[in-house]
Scaffold this motif. Structure first.
Motif, PDB file in Angstrom:
ATOM      1  N   ALA A  65       0.873  -1.181   0.000  1.00 50.80           N
ATOM      2  CA  ALA A  65       0.000   0.000   0.000  1.00 50.80           C
ATOM      3  C   ALA A  65       0.905   1.225   0.000  1.00 50.80           C
ATOM      4  N   THR A  66       0.755   2.073  -0.988  1.00 50.50           N
ATOM      5  CA  THR A  66       1.657   3.223  -1.087  1.00 50.50           C
ATOM      6  C   THR A  66       0.915   4.525  -0.817  1.00 50.50           C
ATOM      7  N   ARG A  67       1.683   5.549  -0.540  1.00 50.07           N
ATOM      8  CA  ARG A  67       1.101   6.872  -0.284  1.00 50.07           C
ATOM      9  C   ARG A  67       1.601   7.862  -1.335  1.00 50.07           C
ATOM     10  N   THR A  68       0.763   8.868  -1.575  1.00 52.98           N
ATOM     11  CA  THR A  68       1.106   9.905  -2.550  1.00 52.98           C
ATOM     12  C   THR A  68       1.280  11.226  -1.818  1.00 52.98           C
ATOM     13  N   GLY A  69       2.297  11.991  -2.225  1.00 50.02           N
ATOM     14  CA  GLY A  69       2.529  13.278  -1.584  1.00 50.02           C
ATOM     15  C   GLY A  69       2.336  14.440  -2.545  1.00 50.02           C
ATOM     16  N   PHE A  70       2.164  15.594  -1.984  1.00 47.43           N
ATOM     17  CA  PHE A  70       2.153  16.839  -2.752  1.00 47.43           C
ATOM     18  C   PHE A  70       3.124  17.795  -2.067  1.00 47.43           C
ATOM     19  N   TYR A  71       3.928  18.460  -2.843  1.00 43.93           N
ATOM     20  CA  TYR A  71       4.857  19.445  -2.285  1.00 43.93           C
ATOM     21  C   TYR A  71       4.438  20.813  -2.799  1.00 43.93           C
ATOM     22  N   VAL A  72       3.870  21.617  -1.893  1.00 39.04           N
ATOM     23  CA  VAL A  72       3.302  22.912  -2.289  1.00 39.04           C
ATOM     24  C   VAL A  72       3.938  24.015  -1.445  1.00 39.04           C
ATOM     25  N   ASP A  73       4.530  25.002  -2.099  1.00 37.55           N
ATOM     26  CA  ASP A  73       5.126  26.152  -1.404  1.00 37.55           C
ATOM     27  C   ASP A  73       5.988  25.736  -0.211  1.00 37.55           C
ATOM     28  N   MET A  94      -1.545  13.004   0.221  1.00 31.97           N
ATOM     29  CA  MET A  94      -2.775  13.027  -0.593  1.00 31.97           C
ATOM     30  C   MET A  94      -3.139  11.574  -0.862  1.00 31.97           C
ATOM     31  N   SER A  95      -3.186  10.791   0.211  1.00 30.95           N
ATOM     32  CA  SER A  95      -3.272   9.340   0.055  1.00 30.95           C
ATOM     33  C   SER A  95      -4.615   8.756   0.447  1.00 30.95           C
ATOM     34  N   SER A  96      -5.467   9.558   1.027  1.00 30.95           N
ATOM     35  CA  SER A  96      -6.768   9.029   1.461  1.00 30.95           C
ATOM     36  C   SER A  96      -7.807  10.133   1.333  1.00 30.95           C
ATOM     37  N   ALA A  97      -9.070   9.743   1.463  1.00 28.92           N
ATOM     38  CA  ALA A  97     -10.148  10.732   1.380  1.00 28.92           C
ATOM     39  C   ALA A  97      -9.975  11.787   2.482  1.00 28.92           C
ATOM     40  N   LEU A  98      -9.513  11.338   3.641  1.00 30.28           N
ATOM     41  CA  LEU A  98      -9.320  12.275   4.752  1.00 30.28           C
ATOM     42  C   LEU A  98      -8.219  13.286   4.424  1.00 30.28           C
ATOM     43  N   TYR A 149       5.404   7.183  -2.369  1.00 23.91           N
ATOM     44  CA  TYR A 149       5.956   6.603  -3.595  1.00 23.91           C
ATOM     45  C   TYR A 149       6.127   7.707  -4.652  1.00 23.91           C
ATOM     46  N   VAL A 150       5.069   8.490  -4.844  1.00 23.99           N
ATOM     47  CA  VAL A 150       5.161   9.633  -5.772  1.00 23.99           C
ATOM     48  C   VAL A 150       4.869  10.908  -5.007  1.00 23.99           C
ATOM     49  N   THR A 151       5.676  11.923  -5.245  1.00 18.92           N
ATOM     50  CA  THR A 151       5.338  13.255  -4.747  1.00 18.92           C
ATOM     51  C   THR A 151       5.232  14.187  -5.944  1.00 18.92           C
ATOM     52  N   ASN A 152       4.068  14.798  -6.091  1.00 18.22           N
ATOM     53  CA  ASN A 152       3.866  15.781  -7.160  1.00 18.22           C
ATOM     54  C   ASN A 152       4.314  17.139  -6.646  1.00 18.22           C
ATOM     55  N   ILE A 153       4.964  17.866  -7.522  1.00 18.45           N
ATOM     56  CA  ILE A 153       5.563  19.137  -7.094  1.00 18.45           C
ATOM     57  C   ILE A 153       4.876  20.301  -7.802  1.00 18.45           C
ATOM     58  N   THR A 154       4.431  21.269  -7.041  1.00 21.03           N
ATOM     59  CA  THR A 154       3.820  22.425  -7.700  1.00 21.03           C
ATOM     60  C   THR A 154       4.833  23.571  -7.853  1.00 21.03           C
ATOM     61  N   ASP A 155       5.956  23.494  -7.152  1.00 21.34           N
ATOM     62  CA  ASP A 155       6.978  24.541  -7.198  1.00 21.34           C
ATOM     63  C   ASP A 155       7.768  24.427  -8.503  1.00 21.34           C
TER      64      ASP A 155
END
Ligand SMILES: Cc1cc2nc3c(=O)[nH]c(=O)nc-3n(C[C@H](O)[C@H](O)[C@H](O)COP(=O)(O)OP(=O)(O)OC[C@H]3O[C@@H](n4cnc5c(N)ncnc54)[C@H](O)[C@@H]3O)c2cc1C
Length: 446
Positions: free
Chosen positions: A81-89, A95-99, A297-303
């Motif tokens: 089971a993997t988790r997804t990240g977001f890197y913002v500012d 960003m891995s669950s509905a919560l 596992y993946v982090t999406n980057i907005t910067d």
């Protein structure tokens, strides 16, 4: 004389060759490199070997999973089971669950609602052709609003398409949503179920090669094709080192530009169409580290100031024991063909990438880095632009009766993955079959 010559021994060429052989054809695969596998192949990093580019398997990758069974590696599949990240500012968010989604501070409640509705709506779309008429940005703005496009969708699109993100049609983002949405499976804590084969593609590719050879496919590595010519009674393949191979039919699995360059006898219109397909490239430094990063596992980057478009922490999924107890991280940077980054040395790309990562993780030190390498590929993905399938996508048949093209540019609504590649190989093997039994050219479309 071999009946069919396949140019390119990537996953596509290997599976296509295997399926045609299983139909009873004599097949020879010609691969320019010393080993098969192309984009999926592995390389050394420090004292271990792992995929040059990051690869993950999803539960919905049915064709790939069934191939893994077929080549005898079913018991080597590993799931997590993997988790997804977001890197913002400058801040990391899960960003891995509905919560997580509900808590995600960069978006207001209304924006979250619209984003959720976009994902749900897109996952229910069945006719992707209509989505080819609009750009992804136009379509997403209509559904999610401009602010969410800027905060979420554009970074996501850029992480796959770099500067071509604005050109992509809505069919491309639809395909990504369907693939991502399908990765979440109930019962696995709402996290994404992802998998890999123990040993990575360095285990899959030799097993696939052996399976194909046992079935009777001939594979010649180190055979770089320099030209393909139609003759009266078949075709001929010329190798860069003066080798000549007579074949009944040739199937090119190389990118469109290469296919055009290898076949001078194609018509002017065919050359023009092949050359108009816009390809996305990637440079991808990877690092073997003594420590983990954030466990996404993946982090999406907005910067946009960072010199890569995402962070892939492979060992958030793959057991670090596979990599001598170290942690493996990729920093992909998707590029247009004219990007000056192509001119940078590997050393500079690796250095710049690591400094960028240190900006995201300030306590990451030079001592944490055990080894690094840089992989590059110019023609990775044909960008799914507006009206792509009607105006640009190359047909499988050519004006030369003995020459066909089967390549990933024929996956109109794809996201670039091995499962789609295998599906294309299987589709092509049955589409090409009737024409292979006679000298009559088959009329084929992707
Ligand atoms: C950064 C990145 C991340 C990815 N992540 C994933 C993932 O997570 N999951 C997933 O399923 N897929 C992933 N993929 C996609 C996967 O790697 C591809 O879908 C697949 O490998 C494509 O195979 P192919 O045979 O179509 O192309 P290629 O691998 O490009 O094969 C073409 C072959 O043709 C050969 N060739 C070219 N010219 C000649 C010539 N003149 N003579 C002889 N041979 C020639 C090349 O050497 C090459 O071996 C990723 C790819 C990249 C780049």
């Amino acid at each position: 004389m071999t009946e069919i010559g396949i140019v390119g021994g990537g996953v596509l060429g290997l599976v296509l060759g295997l399926r045609l052989r299983q139909q009873g054809h004599e097949v020879t695969i010609l691969e320019g490199e010393q080993s098969v596998g192309g984009l999926a192949s592995a390389d050394s990093i420090g004292d271990v070997r792992w995929d040059r580019f990051y690869h993950v398997i999803l539960g919905r990758d049915r064709q790939l999973l069934s191939l893994i069974e077929e080549i005898g590696l079913g018991d080597r599949m590993r799931w997590g089971a993997t988790r997804t990240g977001f890197y913002v500012d400058g801040t990391w968010y899960s960003m891995s669950s509905a919560l997580d989604f509900l808590r995600f501070p960069p978006l207001s409640l209304l924006q979250k609602f619209r984003l959720g509705a976009t994902i749900l709506g897109a996952s229910r779309v069945r006719d992707w052709r209509a989505l080819e008429e609009v750009t992804a940005i136009e379509w997403l703005t209509r559904w999610s609003g401009r602010a969410t496009v800027e905060a979420i969708w554009l970074p996501l699109l850029r992480s796959k398409l770099g500067p071509n993100a604005e050109e992509a049609s809505a069919a491309f983002i639809w395909a990504i949503i369907v693939r991502m949405y399908g990765a979440r499976q109930p019962g696995i804590q709402q996290h994404e179920a992802m998998g890999y084969v123990a040993g990575g593609y360095d285990t899959i590719l030799p097993a696939l090669r052996q399976h194909a050879e046992q079935a009777g496919v001939h594979i010649r590595t180190g055979f770089r094709v320099s030209e393909v010519r139609q003759l009266n009674d078949g075709a001929v393949v010329l190798g860069r080192h003066g080798e000549i191979l007579d074949v009944g039919r040739v199937i090119l699995t190389t990118p469109c530009g290469t296919a055009s360059a290898l076949c001078p006898q194609l018509s002017t219109e065919e050359h023009a169409r092949l050359r108009r397909v816009v390809y996305q490239g990637v440079v991808c430094p990877s690092y073997l580290l003594k420590r983990p990063l954030k466990g996404y596992y993946v982090t999406n980057i907005t910067d946009r100031g960072l010199p890569f478009t995402g962070v892939i922490e492979t060992t958030a999924l793959v057991n670090p024991a596979e990599l001598g107890g170290r942690h493996l991280v990729y920093l992909p940077r998707y590029l247009a063909q004219d990007d000056p980054v192509w001119g940078m040395s590997d050393a500079d790309i690796a250095e710049e990438g690591f400094r960028g990562l240190q900006r995201m993780i300030p306590d990451l030190t030079d001592k944490d880095r055990v080894a690094h390498r840089v992989a590059r590929a110019r023609d990775v993905l044909a960008v799914s632009t507006r009206r792509y399938s009607a105006d640009l996508m190359p047909p499988m048949s050519t004006s030369l009766p003995g020459v066909s093209i089967v390549n990933s540019a024929q996956i109109a609504h794809g996201t670039l993955n091995v499962d789609e590649t295998i599906a294309l190989a299987t589709r092509a093997a049955s589409a090409l079959a009737p024409g292979l039994h006679s000298n009559t050219p088959a009329v084929l479309h992707a």
